[in-house]
Design a protein around this motif. Structure first.
Motif, PDB file in Angstrom:
ATOM      1  N   LEU A   6       0.817  -1.205   0.000  1.00 25.48           N
ATOM      2  CA  LEU A   6       0.000   0.000   0.000  1.00 25.48           C
ATOM      3  C   LEU A   6       0.857   1.263   0.000  1.00 25.48           C
ATOM      4  O   LEU A   6       0.534   2.247  -0.673  1.00 25.48           O
ATOM      5  CB  LEU A   6      -0.941  -0.010   1.211  1.00 25.48           C
ATOM      6  N   GLU A   7       1.953   1.235   0.745  1.00 22.57           N
ATOM      7  CA  GLU A   7       2.818   2.419   0.817  1.00 22.57           C
ATOM      8  C   GLU A   7       3.436   2.761  -0.539  1.00 22.57           C
ATOM      9  O   GLU A   7       3.727   3.928  -0.815  1.00 22.57           O
ATOM     10  CB  GLU A   7       3.920   2.198   1.862  1.00 22.57           C
ATOM     11  N   GLN A   8       3.638   1.754  -1.389  1.00 19.90           N
ATOM     12  CA  GLN A   8       4.164   2.006  -2.731  1.00 19.90           C
ATOM     13  C   GLN A   8       3.096   2.610  -3.628  1.00 19.90           C
ATOM     14  O   GLN A   8       3.358   3.532  -4.400  1.00 19.90           O
ATOM     15  CB  GLN A   8       4.653   0.690  -3.345  1.00 19.90           C
ATOM     16  N   VAL A   9       1.883   2.112  -3.512  1.00 20.29           N
ATOM     17  CA  VAL A   9       0.789   2.586  -4.360  1.00 20.29           C
ATOM     18  C   VAL A   9       0.489   4.055  -4.095  1.00 20.29           C
ATOM     19  O   VAL A   9       0.181   4.822  -5.007  1.00 20.29           O
ATOM     20  CB  VAL A   9      -0.478   1.736  -4.140  1.00 20.29           C
ATOM     21  N   THR A  10       0.592   4.468  -2.823  1.00 17.90           N
ATOM     22  CA  THR A  10       0.194   5.822  -2.431  1.00 17.90           C
ATOM     23  C   THR A  10       1.366   6.799  -2.357  1.00 17.90           C
ATOM     24  O   THR A  10       1.261   7.834  -1.702  1.00 17.90           O
ATOM     25  CB  THR A  10      -0.526   5.784  -1.066  1.00 17.90           C
ATOM     26  N   LEU A  11       2.464   6.495  -3.018  1.00 16.43           N
ATOM     27  CA  LEU A  11       3.607   7.408  -2.983  1.00 16.43           C
ATOM     28  C   LEU A  11       3.236   8.798  -3.489  1.00 16.43           C
ATOM     29  O   LEU A  11       3.719   9.810  -2.985  1.00 16.43           O
ATOM     30  CB  LEU A  11       4.757   6.847  -3.823  1.00 16.43           C
ATOM     31  N   SER A  12       2.397   8.853  -4.507  1.00 15.64           N
ATOM     32  CA  SER A  12       1.922  10.139  -5.013  1.00 15.64           C
ATOM     33  C   SER A  12       0.593   9.925  -5.714  1.00 15.64           C
ATOM     34  O   SER A  12       0.224   8.799  -6.074  1.00 15.64           O
ATOM     35  CB  SER A  12       2.929  10.765  -5.994  1.00 15.64           C
ATOM     36  N   GLU A  13      -0.130  11.004  -5.907  1.00 14.44           N
ATOM     37  CA  GLU A  13      -1.419  10.924  -6.597  1.00 14.44           C
ATOM     38  C   GLU A  13      -1.239  10.390  -8.009  1.00 14.44           C
ATOM     39  O   GLU A  13      -2.067   9.611  -8.518  1.00 14.44           O
ATOM     40  CB  GLU A  13      -2.053  12.313  -6.635  1.00 14.44           C
ATOM     41  N   GLU A  14      -0.125  10.785  -8.653  1.00 16.94           N
ATOM     42  CA  GLU A  14       0.111  10.368 -10.030  1.00 16.94           C
ATOM     43  C   GLU A  14       0.354   8.862 -10.121  1.00 16.94           C
ATOM     44  O   GLU A  14      -0.192   8.167 -10.994  1.00 16.94           O
ATOM     45  CB  GLU A  14       1.309  11.134 -10.606  1.00 16.94           C
ATOM     46  N   ILE A  15       1.172   8.336  -9.222  1.00 14.07           N
ATOM     47  CA  ILE A  15       1.447   6.905  -9.236  1.00 14.07           C
ATOM     48  C   ILE A  15       0.188   6.116  -8.897  1.00 14.07           C
ATOM     49  O   ILE A  15      -0.107   5.079  -9.504  1.00 14.07           O
ATOM     50  CB  ILE A  15       2.595   6.560  -8.264  1.00 14.07           C
ATOM     51  N   GLN A  16      -0.583   6.609  -7.946  1.00 13.83           N
ATOM     52  CA  GLN A  16      -1.822   5.932  -7.587  1.00 13.83           C
ATOM     53  C   GLN A  16      -2.755   5.865  -8.794  1.00 13.83           C
ATOM     54  O   GLN A  16      -3.401   4.834  -9.042  1.00 13.83           O
ATOM     55  CB  GLN A  16      -2.498   6.679  -6.437  1.00 13.83           C
ATOM     56  N   ALA A  17      -2.812   6.942  -9.570  1.00  9.10           N
ATOM     57  CA  ALA A  17      -3.654   6.954 -10.762  1.00  9.10           C
ATOM     58  C   ALA A  17      -3.148   5.951 -11.797  1.00  9.10           C
ATOM     59  O   ALA A  17      -3.946   5.319 -12.508  1.00  9.10           O
ATOM     60  CB  ALA A  17      -3.706   8.354 -11.358  1.00  9.10           C
ATOM     61  N   ASP A  18      -1.826   5.788 -11.881  1.00 10.03           N
ATOM     62  CA  ASP A  18      -1.253   4.830 -12.826  1.00 10.03           C
ATOM     63  C   ASP A  18      -1.608   3.394 -12.440  1.00 10.03           C
ATOM     64  O   ASP A  18      -1.919   2.563 -13.297  1.00 10.03           O
ATOM     65  CB  ASP A  18       0.272   4.996 -12.886  1.00 10.03           C
ATOM     66  N   TYR A  19      -1.549   3.105 -11.157  1.00  8.14           N
ATOM     67  CA  TYR A  19      -1.971   1.787 -10.703  1.00  8.14           C
ATOM     68  C   TYR A  19      -3.443   1.554 -11.061  1.00  8.14           C
ATOM     69  O   TYR A  19      -3.828   0.468 -11.511  1.00  8.14           O
ATOM     70  CB  TYR A  19      -1.788   1.649  -9.199  1.00  8.14           C
ATOM     71  N   ALA A  20      -4.264   2.572 -10.858  1.00  8.26           N
ATOM     72  CA  ALA A  20      -5.691   2.437 -11.147  1.00  8.26           C
ATOM     73  C   ALA A  20      -5.918   2.118 -12.624  1.00  8.26           C
ATOM     74  O   ALA A  20      -6.786   1.304 -12.973  1.00  8.26           O
ATOM     75  CB  ALA A  20      -6.432   3.715 -10.756  1.00  8.26           C
ATOM     76  N   LYS A  21      -5.149   2.757 -13.502  1.00  3.91           N
ATOM     77  CA  LYS A  21      -5.283   2.472 -14.940  1.00  3.91           C
ATOM     78  C   LYS A  21      -4.927   1.022 -15.231  1.00  3.91           C
ATOM     79  O   LYS A  21      -5.598   0.356 -16.034  1.00  3.91           O
ATOM     80  CB  LYS A  21      -4.373   3.412 -15.733  1.00  3.91           C
ATOM     81  N   ALA A  22      -3.877   0.528 -14.583  1.00  2.00           N
ATOM     82  CA  ALA A  22      -3.477  -0.862 -14.783  1.00  2.00           C
ATOM     83  C   ALA A  22      -4.567  -1.810 -14.282  1.00  2.00           C
ATOM     84  O   ALA A  22      -4.866  -2.821 -14.924  1.00  2.00           O
ATOM     85  CB  ALA A  22      -2.155  -1.142 -14.073  1.00  2.00           C
ATOM     86  N   PHE A  23      -5.176  -1.493 -13.134  1.00  2.00           N
ATOM     87  CA  PHE A  23      -6.240  -2.338 -12.597  1.00  2.00           C
ATOM     88  C   PHE A  23      -7.457  -2.342 -13.529  1.00  2.00           C
ATOM     89  O   PHE A  23      -8.115  -3.368 -13.721  1.00  2.00           O
ATOM     90  CB  PHE A  23      -6.664  -1.855 -11.213  1.00  2.00           C
ATOM     91  N   LEU A  24      -7.747  -1.186 -14.101  1.00  2.00           N
ATOM     92  CA  LEU A  24      -8.882  -1.082 -15.011  1.00  2.00           C
ATOM     93  C   LEU A  24      -8.656  -1.958 -16.245  1.00  2.00           C
ATOM     94  O   LEU A  24      -9.581  -2.642 -16.724  1.00  2.00           O
ATOM     95  CB  LEU A  24      -9.086   0.382 -15.415  1.00  2.00           C
TER      96      LEU A  24
END
Length: 334
Positions: free
Chosen positions: A72-90
């Motif tokens: 979780l700490e890696q996913v939330t490093l920044s808003e931009e990275i979190q958004a990138d993870y979300a795109k991958a999940f989608l």
């Protein structure tokens, strides 16, 4: 894109919510990704990957299809990275987010539907269970599958830890090791935040934040706002504006706010890598630090400054960042 700017009351309620949701139907008929937050001080000592391995079979027995595990700490490093993870999940057609949070005296597992965007989830009021230790939490959660037939049939036998380096590289390209221009012309938006507010709802499930009371959150917010005001008065001579609610970019731009101050927190080496910098010279790569940067809304550019100025003390990190804004755009210093 909207920013998660929280005023005192809203953010206090957010972090004082208890798990009160229901287990989503997609849990039994859809892919799940698992986000793990592990307190390194908990005993017995486990890495987050070992914790993931320890809960995988329980998730499967409960009826889930956990296709990937992330810290979780890696996913939330920044808003931009979190958004990138979300795109991958989608892209992988993920339907649920599962959180595994391990504190020194408690282990909790929560489940919520994937929102399909960078927020990941739309509330912290998710279905969840808690145990005083890992065995108790695992046993409780595995029991959810008793008497319930899951449509998730072809599930993996072991926890998998995929990389989304391609998505992370997209964010890295937007981090610029220099200062933005025209700060004297346009306003700098300052979000009122608690710890890691930029990451929104996901931060609630971090081991160091989970379970904090509303009173604690409000006290921390008030102290931080007062401290930020003092530093800005001393170090930043241009216009600022407090941001107390979520607003679209265009509304901010209409109010002459072209810049937004962003605060991120995490392991120093992870933060540097996420921003395109080389962390090899760090004495302690795992040190938890705060880093500030400025987002330029018009071009979606992220300015981290010409000098690496992260620090464990957010006050020092902010003061150093503000002082470094006065420097010329020289080659980066680490």
């Amino acid at each position: 894109m909207k920013y998660l700017f929280f005023f005192f009351g809203l953010f206090g309620v957010l972090f004082s919510s208890f798990s009160q949701g229901t287990l989503p139907e997609t849990f039994f008929d859809g892919k799940s990704v698992v986000m793990v937050s592990n307190d390194p001080g908990a005993r017995p000592a486990l890495t987050w990957q070992q914790l993931a391995d320890s809960v995988h079979l329980a998730l499967v027995k409960a009826g889930a299809d956990p296709v990937a595990y992330f810290e979780l700490e890696q996913v939330t490093l920044s808003e931009e990275i979190q958004a990138d993870y979300a795109k991958a999940f989608l892209q992988r057609q993920v339907k649920n987010i599962i959180f595994v949070t391990r504190k020194k005296s408690e282990v909790s597992i929560h489940v919520g539907p994937f929102s399909g965007d960078g927020k990941m989830i739309n509330s912290t009021a998710l279905f969840g269970i808690s145990g005083i230790d890992l065995p108790e939490a695992v046993e409780q959660f595995a029991g959810l599958g008793t008497g319930r037939k899951s449509k998730n049939l072809l599930v993996i036998d072991v926890a998998e830890f995929p990389s989304i380096s391609t998505q992370e590289a997209v964010s890295t390209l937007r981090f610029l090791p220099r200062n933005p221009l025209n700060l004297e012309i346009f306003k700098l938006g300052i979000p009122i935040e608690g710890s890691s507010a930029q990451s929104g709802f996901l931060s609630y499930f971090k081991y160091d934040l989970y379970g904090k009371t509303q009173a604690t959150i409000l006290a921390e917010q008030e102290a931080q706002k007062s401290g930020i005001e003092q530093i800005l008065e001393q170090e930043y001579p241009y216009q600022t504006e407090w941001l107390t609610e979520a607003k679209p970019d265009q509304e901010l731009l209409n109010n002459k706010i072209q810049f937004v101050l962003v605060k991120v927190e995490g392991r120093e080496a992870d933060l540097m890598k996420s921003m395109g910098l080389e962390p090899s010279s760090l004495a302690d790569p795992s040190r938890i630090v705060v880093k500030y940067y400025i987002k330029f809304l018009v071009r979606d550019e992220l300015y981290i400054g010409p000098v690496w100025d992260a620090d464990p003390d957010w006050r020092k990190a902010l003061r150093d960042f503000m002082q470094n804004l006065k420097k010329l755009n020289l080659p980066e210093e680490v």
